[in-house]
Design an enzyme around this catalytic site. Structure first.
Site, PDB file in Angstrom:
ATOM      1  N   ASP A 101       0.860  -1.177   0.000  1.00  0.00           N
ATOM      2  CA  ASP A 101       0.000   0.000   0.000  1.00  0.00           C
ATOM      3  C   ASP A 101       0.902   1.234   0.000  1.00  0.00           C
ATOM      4  OD1 ASP A 101       0.928   0.226   2.604  1.00  0.00           O
ATOM      5  OD2 ASP A 101      -1.054   0.198   3.540  1.00  0.00           O
ATOM      6  N   CYS A 145       2.855  -3.450   4.127  1.00  0.00           N
ATOM      7  CA  CYS A 145       1.992  -2.305   4.441  1.00  0.00           C
ATOM      8  C   CYS A 145       2.639  -1.571   5.622  1.00  0.00           C
ATOM      9  CB  CYS A 145       0.537  -2.712   4.684  1.00  0.00           C
ATOM     10  SG  CYS A 145       0.195  -3.669   6.155  1.00  0.00           S
ATOM     11  N   THR A 154       2.149  -1.765   8.992  1.00  0.00           N
ATOM     12  CA  THR A 154       2.537  -2.689  10.064  1.00  0.00           C
ATOM     13  C   THR A 154       2.812  -4.096   9.565  1.00  0.00           C
ATOM     14  OG1 THR A 154       0.223  -3.269  10.381  1.00  0.00           O
ATOM     15  CG2 THR A 154       1.104  -1.490  11.779  1.00  0.00           C
ATOM     16  N   HIS A 200       9.906 -24.246   8.544  1.00  0.00           N
ATOM     17  CA  HIS A 200       8.872 -24.997   9.272  1.00  0.00           C
ATOM     18  C   HIS A 200       7.463 -24.818   8.713  1.00  0.00           C
ATOM     19  CE1 HIS A 200      11.204 -25.678  13.302  1.00  0.00           C
ATOM     20  NE2 HIS A 200      11.894 -26.037  12.231  1.00  0.00           N
ATOM     21  N   HIS A 209       7.093 -31.311   9.741  1.00  0.00           N
ATOM     22  CA  HIS A 209       6.500 -30.006   9.421  1.00  0.00           C
ATOM     23  C   HIS A 209       5.543 -30.105   8.236  1.00  0.00           C
ATOM     24  CE1 HIS A 209       9.137 -28.330  12.367  1.00  0.00           C
ATOM     25  NE2 HIS A 209      10.182 -28.858  11.746  1.00  0.00           N
TER      26      HIS A 209
HETATM   27  C1  RB5 Z   1      -2.187   2.577   6.374  1.00  0.00           C
HETATM   28  O1  RB5 Z   1      -2.239   3.777   7.031  1.00  0.00           O
HETATM   29  C2  RB5 Z   1      -2.101   1.419   7.379  1.00  0.00           C
HETATM   30  O2  RB5 Z   1      -3.327   1.262   8.031  1.00  0.00           O
HETATM   31  C3  RB5 Z   1      -1.703   0.145   6.691  1.00  0.00           C
HETATM   32  O3  RB5 Z   1      -0.527   0.341   5.997  1.00  0.00           O
HETATM   33  C4  RB5 Z   1      -1.453  -1.059   7.562  1.00  0.00           C
HETATM   34  O4  RB5 Z   1      -0.590  -0.766   8.602  1.00  0.00           O
HETATM   35  C5  RB5 Z   1      -2.621  -1.826   7.966  1.00  0.00           C
HETATM   36  O5  RB5 Z   1      -2.528  -2.914   8.562  1.00  0.00           O
END
Ligand code: RB5
Length: 150
Positions: A8, A66, A68, A99, A134
């Site tokens: 993203d 993304c 996180t 694994h 595994h």
């Molecule tokens: C975008 O702001 C953020 O929400 C996205 O990149 C991500 O962290 C969502 O899980």
């Protein structure tokens, strides 16, 4: 080996760095997702693109980024046949191959730095699945998919 990578907007900058690294290592890269870091782009669409490339046989493995890594890994793991590992260190990236036979690596651009991201990419792409006991567990994940996914 062909790698599909997508992100993203939050993962856009780190994705460019990872793509450069993959090309330096002579991997074929399929690039998808946000076209800039400034225009909001859904991690749902980015995750779907990586999974489609793998499930269509266009790519062998995927990298999904993304902010996180959480949202995009959730999206990837809603696909039958995709085992996406959200990793925060090199050990996890190595073990998800050994694994869990992960076929998608995900991480958060707002969580890991550039050097760690590249180290995780290398570990993920270098390691093979150990198989053995595994393989039984990974097979059981496939059984769960058959039971729970249409
Ligand atoms: C975008 O702001 C953020 O929400 C996205 O990149 C991500 O962290 C969502 O899980």
């Amino acid at each position: 080996m062909k790698i599909s990578i997508a992100s993203d907007h939050a993962g856009y900058e780190l994705r460019q760095i990872v793509i450069g690294h993959l090309k330096d290592l002579d991997y074929e890269v399929i690039d998808g997702g946000a076209l800039s870091s400034s225009e909001p782009y859904s991690y749902v669409e980015a995750g779907k693109k990586v999974c489609k490339d793998i499930l269509d046989g266009e790519a062998n493995k995927g990298i999904a980024i993304c902010g996180t890594g959480i949202g995009i890994s959730m999206v990837c793991n809603k696909h039958k046949g995709i085992r996406c590992a959200l990793c925060n260190n090199e050990y996890m990236a190595r073990m998800c191959r050994q694994h869990n036979d992960a076929n998608v690596l995900s991480f958060g651009a707002r969580v890991v730095g550039q050097a760690l991201a590249l180290a995780m990419v290398d570990a993920f792409l270098d390691e093979d699945f150990t198989g053995g006991r595994h393989a039984v567990r990974v097979g059981d994940i496939g059984v769960l998919e058959q039971e729970n996914f249409k």
